[in-house]
Design an enzyme around this catalytic site. Sequence first.
Site, PDB file in Angstrom:
ATOM      1  N   ASP A  50      54.939   6.365  60.059  1.00  0.00           N
ATOM      2  CA  ASP A  50      55.330   5.142  60.766  1.00  0.00           C
ATOM      3  C   ASP A  50      55.940   5.502  62.117  1.00  0.00           C
ATOM      4  OD1 ASP A  50      58.080   2.748  60.198  1.00  0.00           O
ATOM      5  OD2 ASP A  50      56.621   3.006  61.838  1.00  0.00           O
ATOM      6  N   GLU A 128      67.564  31.198  78.259  1.00  0.00           N
ATOM      7  CA  GLU A 128      68.772  31.784  77.653  1.00  0.00           C
ATOM      8  C   GLU A 128      69.630  30.630  77.151  1.00  0.00           C
ATOM      9  OE1 GLU A 128      69.377  33.851  81.809  1.00  0.00           O
ATOM     10  OE2 GLU A 128      70.881  34.529  80.371  1.00  0.00           O
ATOM     11  N   GLU A 130      72.765  29.061  75.487  1.00  0.00           N
ATOM     12  CA  GLU A 130      74.151  29.318  75.106  1.00  0.00           C
ATOM     13  C   GLU A 130      74.593  28.219  74.131  1.00  0.00           C
ATOM     14  OE1 GLU A 130      75.614  31.329  79.344  1.00  0.00           O
ATOM     15  OE2 GLU A 130      75.634  29.149  79.108  1.00  0.00           O
ATOM     16  N   GLU A 181      79.585  35.014  74.824  1.00  0.00           N
ATOM     17  CA  GLU A 181      79.439  34.549  76.207  1.00  0.00           C
ATOM     18  C   GLU A 181      80.809  34.468  76.892  1.00  0.00           C
ATOM     19  OE1 GLU A 181      76.158  34.509  78.462  1.00  0.00           O
ATOM     20  OE2 GLU A 181      78.150  33.751  78.963  1.00  0.00           O
ATOM     21  N   GLU A 188      75.472  33.650  72.846  1.00  0.00           N
ATOM     22  CA  GLU A 188      74.110  33.600  73.378  1.00  0.00           C
ATOM     23  C   GLU A 188      73.230  34.605  72.645  1.00  0.00           C
ATOM     24  OE1 GLU A 188      71.998  35.035  77.471  1.00  0.00           O
ATOM     25  OE2 GLU A 188      73.521  33.472  77.727  1.00  0.00           O
ATOM     26  N   HIS A 237      69.668  28.856  81.250  1.00  0.00           N
ATOM     27  CA  HIS A 237      68.970  29.456  82.380  1.00  0.00           C
ATOM     28  C   HIS A 237      67.531  29.696  81.942  1.00  0.00           C
ATOM     29  CE1 HIS A 237      73.032  31.482  83.588  1.00  0.00           C
ATOM     30  NE2 HIS A 237      73.042  30.173  83.736  1.00  0.00           N
ATOM     31  N   ARG A 308      74.608  34.441  91.658  1.00  0.00           N
ATOM     32  CA  ARG A 308      74.620  33.522  90.511  1.00  0.00           C
ATOM     33  C   ARG A 308      75.203  32.158  90.862  1.00  0.00           C
ATOM     34  NH1 ARG A 308      73.974  38.249  87.671  1.00  0.00           N
ATOM     35  NH2 ARG A 308      72.952  38.033  85.658  1.00  0.00           N
ATOM     36  N   GLU A 328      64.635  32.534  88.084  1.00  0.00           N
ATOM     37  CA  GLU A 328      65.503  31.909  87.081  1.00  0.00           C
ATOM     38  C   GLU A 328      66.048  30.586  87.611  1.00  0.00           C
ATOM     39  OE1 GLU A 328      69.475  33.295  84.592  1.00  0.00           O
ATOM     40  OE2 GLU A 328      69.502  33.446  86.780  1.00  0.00           O
ATOM     41  N   ARG A 330      68.714  27.689  87.070  1.00  0.00           N
ATOM     42  CA  ARG A 330      69.985  27.797  86.354  1.00  0.00           C
ATOM     43  C   ARG A 330      70.648  26.468  85.975  1.00  0.00           C
ATOM     44  NH1 ARG A 330      72.338  32.737  86.555  1.00  0.00           N
ATOM     45  NH2 ARG A 330      74.458  31.891  86.762  1.00  0.00           N
TER      46      ARG A 330
HETATM   47  N1  LIG Z   1      57.766  37.921  83.602  1.00  0.00           N
HETATM   48  C1  LIG Z   1      58.646  37.146  82.974  1.00  0.00           C
HETATM   49  N2  LIG Z   1      58.444  35.798  82.958  1.00  0.00           N
HETATM   50  C2  LIG Z   1      59.318  34.974  82.335  1.00  0.00           C
HETATM   51  N3  LIG Z   1      60.435  35.407  81.700  1.00  0.00           N
HETATM   52  C3  LIG Z   1      60.669  36.735  81.694  1.00  0.00           C
HETATM   53  C4  LIG Z   1      59.806  37.676  82.325  1.00  0.00           C
HETATM   54  N4  LIG Z   1      60.328  38.919  82.147  1.00  0.00           N
HETATM   55  C5  LIG Z   1      61.466  38.768  81.416  1.00  0.00           C
HETATM   56  N5  LIG Z   1      61.663  37.470  81.149  1.00  0.00           N
HETATM   57  C6  LIG Z   1      62.743  36.843  80.383  1.00  0.00           C
HETATM   58  O1  LIG Z   1      63.858  36.633  81.199  1.00  0.00           O
HETATM   59  C7  LIG Z   1      65.020  36.548  80.385  1.00  0.00           C
HETATM   60  C8  LIG Z   1      66.058  37.461  81.000  1.00  0.00           C
HETATM   61  O2  LIG Z   1      67.224  37.233  80.381  1.00  0.00           O
HETATM   62  P1  LIG Z   1      68.553  37.970  80.823  1.00  0.00           P
HETATM   63  O3  LIG Z   1      69.595  37.498  79.890  1.00  0.00           O
HETATM   64  O4  LIG Z   1      68.316  39.409  80.994  1.00  0.00           O
HETATM   65  O5  LIG Z   1      68.802  37.328  82.211  1.00  0.00           O
HETATM   66  P2  LIG Z   1      69.978  37.307  83.207  1.00  0.00           P
HETATM   67  O6  LIG Z   1      69.882  36.001  83.849  1.00  0.00           O
HETATM   68  O7  LIG Z   1      69.852  38.480  84.056  1.00  0.00           O
HETATM   69  O8  LIG Z   1      71.304  37.403  82.336  1.00  0.00           O
HETATM   70  P3  LIG Z   1      72.640  36.503  82.371  1.00  0.00           P
HETATM   71  O9  LIG Z   1      72.355  35.130  82.849  1.00  0.00           O
HETATM   72  O10 LIG Z   1      73.041  36.499  80.903  1.00  0.00           O
HETATM   73  O11 LIG Z   1      73.570  37.204  83.226  1.00  0.00           O
HETATM   74  C9  LIG Z   1      64.603  36.990  78.979  1.00  0.00           C
HETATM   75  O12 LIG Z   1      64.376  35.879  78.165  1.00  0.00           O
HETATM   76  C10 LIG Z   1      63.279  37.708  79.252  1.00  0.00           C
HETATM   77  O13 LIG Z   1      62.408  37.696  78.138  1.00  0.00           O
HETATM   78 MG   LIG Z   2      70.825  34.115  83.344  1.00  0.00          MG
END
Ligand SMILES: Nc1ncnc2c1ncn2[C@@H]1O[C@H](COP(=O)(O)OP(=O)(O)OP(=O)(O)O)[C@@H](O)[C@H]1O
Ligand SMILES: [Mg+2]
Length: 439
Positions: A50, A128, A130, A181, A188, A237, A308, A328, A330
């Site tokens: 449903d 990532e 948290e 964390e 995390e 992130h 960051r 990344e 964020r």
């Molecule tokens: N080519 C890629 N494409 C997408 N994701 C990737 C690639 N290579 C690595 N990753 C991913 O990126 C992430 C890195 O996480 P990590 O915690 O090391 O990041 P960080 O931002 O440096 O750390 P923090 O924010 O905790 O300080 C992991 O999930 C990893 O698998």
């Molecule tokens: Mg990060």
Amino acid sequence: MTKKDVLKIVKNRKIGFIRLWFTDVLGFLKSFDIPVEELSGALREGMGFDGSSIEGFSRIEESDMVVKPDPNTFQILPWIKEDRPVARMFCDVLETDGTPFSGDPRYVLKRNLEEIKKNGFVFNVGPELEYFYFRNTGGTEILDKGGYFDLTPMDIGQDLRRKTVLMLEKMGIEVEYWHHEVASSQHEIDLRYKDALTMADNVMTYRMVVKEVAMNNNLYATFMPKPVYGINGSGMHTHMSLSKGSKNAFFDPKDKIHLSKTAKYFIAGLLKHAREICSVCCQWVNSYKRLVPGYEAPVYVSWAQRNRSALVRVPMYKPGKEKATRIELRNPDPACNPYLAFSVMLAAGLEGVKNRYSLPSEVTDNIYEMSESERKKAGIESLPDDLFEAIKITEKSALVRKALGDKVFEYFIRNKKDEWDEYRKQVTEHELKKYLAIL
Ligand SMILES: Nc1ncnc2c1ncn2[C@@H]1O[C@H](COP(=O)(O)OP(=O)(O)OP(=O)(O)O)[C@@H](O)[C@H]1O
Ligand SMILES: [Mg+2]
């Protein structure tokens, strides 16, 4: 995994029941169980349900819907210790004529991924997530005094984290590392990146397993973005890249920072549409209590290597690690709907690639320390201050409407406006403390 493989495992492992999992528009996991006798029919033509009882799905007049399990997502649930084990499969939601239901978040992501699949690209995502451990849902009493990478005696979560990692691995989810964390009671566990659809399914499973293990140990785990005023909130992130075969399309050995043109266009797309996609990446009123200066959470629309305080960070290049070239984002938080969040991130990035957006200059300073006028001069915009501002911007976004599709888009806007309306009428503890005694 094919249907045949699933039926074979079910027989060999004497599986008793199958849980059919799918997600509503807000990202809540939905599930109903079937006995194995129903499985081959479910795999062939799906199971009716449903739809009018699911947020954002259908009206009562057209409530008949079908879920069809995806054999590729078959996994045995390791926390159910019974003679007849229980397994789960993620499902696609279909109309009764077998066509995909446009309101199904998993279908929304598949549709967005189709666009790059045609050209042989894969969207890789590494979020990532948290989260906090509390005693129960009754309050936010801090359970340890731990900080970043801390251990016993300040870290009550290390055993729970390890138990959670073992469960995740039993469900075929690869984990890279896990730690305490920055905030007390905050943890995390980092998942190894995967193609976006697999990762969205993994995020749903991750949230379920983290909560299941906490519950089995008389604690409560929450992905609420900002449960406690004055300490860091929980972010998600999200690392991203595009690959073709074994090639990472974000990598360019000749570039000064080893980033390809495609990667720079993609970043420019994320920045240009950051405010439009914010309500999907940070979908709750509470999400914006995290996006305030001073807690490592981004507030300003900018990019940088290492820095960051930027919204988009380019982690440092390590020689021989071309595969890890990524960007990344964020601001997303772990209470988002991963299917929708990954869809709008991809749509924004691709818009930059398609239109060859120019990348604004990198911001290396600590943006939090820049004055309003300095930020203005540098052309640095802020993310929306609250859900209402965010939803008004999204409402005007052709990019988000296209990425989500009319059904999900209109339901999402309506739902979030209702949420804001309910919130803005509240008389909060803060107001009472501040005004009752003086006014
Ligand atoms: N080519 C890629 N494409 C997408 N994701 C990737 C690639 N290579 C690595 N990753 C991913 O990126 C992430 C890195 O996480 P990590 O915690 O090391 O990041 P960080 O931002 O440096 O750390 P923090 O924010 O905790 O300080 C992991 O999930 C990893 O698998
Ligand atoms: Mg990060």
